[in-house]
Motif scaffolding. Structure first.
Motif, PDB file in Angstrom:
ATOM      1  N   ASP A 223      23.177  51.629  64.838  1.00  0.00           N
ATOM      2  CA  ASP A 223      23.839  51.860  63.658  1.00  0.00           C
ATOM      3  C   ASP A 223      23.526  52.274  62.558  1.00  0.00           C
ATOM      4  O   ASP A 223      22.115  52.474  62.354  1.00  0.00           O
ATOM      5  N   LYS A 224      24.188  52.853  61.760  1.00  0.00           N
ATOM      6  CA  LYS A 224      23.984  53.595  60.482  1.00  0.00           C
ATOM      7  C   LYS A 224      24.112  52.511  59.290  1.00  0.00           C
ATOM      8  O   LYS A 224      25.142  51.964  59.234  1.00  0.00           O
ATOM      9  N   LEU A 225      22.907  52.474  58.333  1.00  0.00           N
ATOM     10  CA  LEU A 225      22.912  51.391  57.452  1.00  0.00           C
ATOM     11  C   LEU A 225      22.441  51.917  56.171  1.00  0.00           C
ATOM     12  O   LEU A 225      21.849  53.089  56.041  1.00  0.00           O
ATOM     13  N   TYR A 226      23.115  51.484  55.085  1.00  0.00           N
ATOM     14  CA  TYR A 226      22.799  51.546  53.555  1.00  0.00           C
ATOM     15  C   TYR A 226      22.036  50.243  53.183  1.00  0.00           C
ATOM     16  O   TYR A 226      22.701  49.220  53.182  1.00  0.00           O
ATOM     17  N   VAL A 227      20.937  50.403  52.410  1.00  0.00           N
ATOM     18  CA  VAL A 227      20.334  48.934  52.204  1.00  0.00           C
ATOM     19  C   VAL A 227      19.346  49.499  50.837  1.00  0.00           C
ATOM     20  O   VAL A 227      19.393  50.343  50.406  1.00  0.00           O
ATOM     21  N   GLU A 228      19.606  48.343  50.029  1.00  0.00           N
ATOM     22  CA  GLU A 228      18.946  48.177  48.748  1.00  0.00           C
ATOM     23  C   GLU A 228      18.061  47.152  48.604  1.00  0.00           C
ATOM     24  O   GLU A 228      18.172  46.033  49.358  1.00  0.00           O
ATOM     25  N   GLY A 229      16.747  47.263  48.243  1.00  0.00           N
ATOM     26  CA  GLY A 229      15.965  46.212  48.403  1.00  0.00           C
ATOM     27  C   GLY A 229      14.445  46.624  47.577  1.00  0.00           C
ATOM     28  O   GLY A 229      14.447  47.483  46.697  1.00  0.00           O
ATOM     29  N   ARG A 230      13.623  45.700  47.730  1.00  0.00           N
ATOM     30  CA  ARG A 230      12.384  45.753  47.069  1.00  0.00           C
ATOM     31  C   ARG A 230      11.126  46.096  48.240  1.00  0.00           C
ATOM     32  O   ARG A 230      11.138  45.416  49.261  1.00  0.00           O
ATOM     33  N   ILE A 231      10.105  47.063  47.947  1.00  0.00           N
ATOM     34  CA  ILE A 231       9.232  47.080  48.623  1.00  0.00           C
ATOM     35  C   ILE A 231       8.078  46.130  48.487  1.00  0.00           C
ATOM     36  O   ILE A 231       7.866  45.755  47.628  1.00  0.00           O
ATOM     37  N   ARG A 232       7.594  45.555  49.595  1.00  0.00           N
ATOM     38  CA  ARG A 232       6.614  44.526  49.538  1.00  0.00           C
ATOM     39  C   ARG A 232       5.522  45.252  50.642  1.00  0.00           C
ATOM     40  O   ARG A 232       5.501  45.562  51.608  1.00  0.00           O
ATOM     41  N   TYR A 233       4.284  44.636  50.236  1.00  0.00           N
ATOM     42  CA  TYR A 233       2.976  44.880  50.793  1.00  0.00           C
ATOM     43  C   TYR A 233       2.257  43.490  51.249  1.00  0.00           C
ATOM     44  O   TYR A 233       2.142  42.716  50.330  1.00  0.00           O
TER      45      TYR A 233
ATOM     46  N   ALA B 160       0.945  45.609  56.090  1.00  0.00           N
ATOM     47  CA  ALA B 160       2.155  45.938  56.392  1.00  0.00           C
ATOM     48  C   ALA B 160       2.981  46.237  55.264  1.00  0.00           C
ATOM     49  O   ALA B 160       2.728  45.743  54.296  1.00  0.00           O
ATOM     50  N   THR B 161       3.840  47.159  55.294  1.00  0.00           N
ATOM     51  CA  THR B 161       4.900  47.617  53.994  1.00  0.00           C
ATOM     52  C   THR B 161       5.965  47.198  54.698  1.00  0.00           C
ATOM     53  O   THR B 161       6.502  47.638  55.642  1.00  0.00           O
ATOM     54  N   GLU B 162       6.847  46.348  53.764  1.00  0.00           N
ATOM     55  CA  GLU B 162       8.099  45.944  54.243  1.00  0.00           C
ATOM     56  C   GLU B 162       9.049  46.106  53.197  1.00  0.00           C
ATOM     57  O   GLU B 162       8.728  46.168  51.883  1.00  0.00           O
ATOM     58  N   ILE B 163      10.380  46.330  53.350  1.00  0.00           N
ATOM     59  CA  ILE B 163      11.536  46.558  52.290  1.00  0.00           C
ATOM     60  C   ILE B 163      12.294  44.995  52.399  1.00  0.00           C
ATOM     61  O   ILE B 163      12.937  44.656  53.778  1.00  0.00           O
ATOM     62  N   TYR B 164      12.228  44.235  51.539  1.00  0.00           N
ATOM     63  CA  TYR B 164      13.087  43.087  51.309  1.00  0.00           C
ATOM     64  C   TYR B 164      14.008  43.299  50.874  1.00  0.00           C
ATOM     65  O   TYR B 164      14.591  43.708  49.754  1.00  0.00           O
ATOM     66  N   VAL B 165      15.269  43.319  51.641  1.00  0.00           N
ATOM     67  CA  VAL B 165      16.738  43.727  51.647  1.00  0.00           C
ATOM     68  C   VAL B 165      17.463  42.697  50.650  1.00  0.00           C
ATOM     69  O   VAL B 165      17.698  41.611  51.114  1.00  0.00           O
ATOM     70  N   ASP B 166      17.922  43.239  49.698  1.00  0.00           N
ATOM     71  CA  ASP B 166      19.009  42.582  48.779  1.00  0.00           C
ATOM     72  C   ASP B 166      20.397  42.600  48.990  1.00  0.00           C
ATOM     73  O   ASP B 166      21.091  41.800  48.988  1.00  0.00           O
ATOM     74  N   SER B 167      20.676  43.971  49.402  1.00  0.00           N
ATOM     75  CA  SER B 167      22.264  44.192  49.712  1.00  0.00           C
ATOM     76  C   SER B 167      22.118  45.320  50.761  1.00  0.00           C
ATOM     77  O   SER B 167      21.179  46.072  50.895  1.00  0.00           O
ATOM     78  N   MET B 168      23.281  45.341  51.651  1.00  0.00           N
ATOM     79  CA  MET B 168      23.369  46.224  52.751  1.00  0.00           C
ATOM     80  C   MET B 168      24.800  46.578  52.774  1.00  0.00           C
ATOM     81  O   MET B 168      25.812  46.007  52.505  1.00  0.00           O
ATOM     82  N   GLU B 169      24.905  47.660  53.455  1.00  0.00           N
ATOM     83  CA  GLU B 169      26.376  48.340  53.854  1.00  0.00           C
ATOM     84  C   GLU B 169      26.149  48.790  55.046  1.00  0.00           C
ATOM     85  O   GLU B 169      25.510  49.812  55.491  1.00  0.00           O
ATOM     86  N   LEU B 170      27.127  48.588  56.203  1.00  0.00           N
ATOM     87  CA  LEU B 170      27.199  49.131  57.356  1.00  0.00           C
ATOM     88  C   LEU B 170      28.031  50.489  57.312  1.00  0.00           C
ATOM     89  O   LEU B 170      29.004  50.358  56.975  1.00  0.00           O
TER      90      LEU B 170
END
Length: 133
Positions: free
Chosen positions: A68-78, A91-101
């Motif tokens: 699936d193709k996603l659009y996500v907005e979030g914050r980067i966390r280490y 580990a580098t992760e993106i904590y997602v606040d919102s997304m759109e399929l």
């Protein structure tokens, strides 16, 4: 903000009174190009680990699948952790606040199941310290 393709089925874990955390990898690709002197620059694909919390994690579990193709907005966390061999890893992760399929719905999907993902689902600091991953 990232736009990319899901690399594998989401991994969803439940803990503490039906709270959910979902994790998946997202591939983003920067298209290659040709320099004026004829040098070919190839496509470059990067992989990002996305983490979803609470209601958004449940939506991911139900609607998001490999490819699936996603659009996500979030914050980067280490974060760092010790692996089974006792080696310190980061580990580098993106904590997602919102997304759109962005993928179209399959032909057999019901149009009566809306996907509302425009919510803020940011975890508290306590949630960040007690992640089951």
């Amino acid at each position: 903000m990232l736009i990319g393709n899901v690399g594998q089925e989401p991994e969803v874990k439940y803990f503490e009174a039906d709270q959910a955390v979902a994790q998946l990898n997202l591939a983003t690709t920067e298209r290659g190009y040709t320099l004026p002197n004829g040098t070919q620059i190839p496509d470059r694909t990067e992989w990002h680990t996305l983490v979803f919390f609470r209601r958004l994690a449940k939506i991911v579990e139900q609607y998001v699948h490999k490819g699936d193709k996603l659009y996500v907005e979030g914050r980067i966390r280490y974060r760092s952790y010790d692996d089974r061999a006792g080696v310190r890893r980061t580990a580098t992760e993106i904590y997602v606040d919102s997304m759109e399929l962005l993928s179209p719905k399959p032909q057999n999907a019901s149009s009566s199941a809306p996907v509302d993902t425009g919510q803020s689902t940011s975890p508290s600091q306590a949630d960040n310290e007690a992640l089951p991953f």
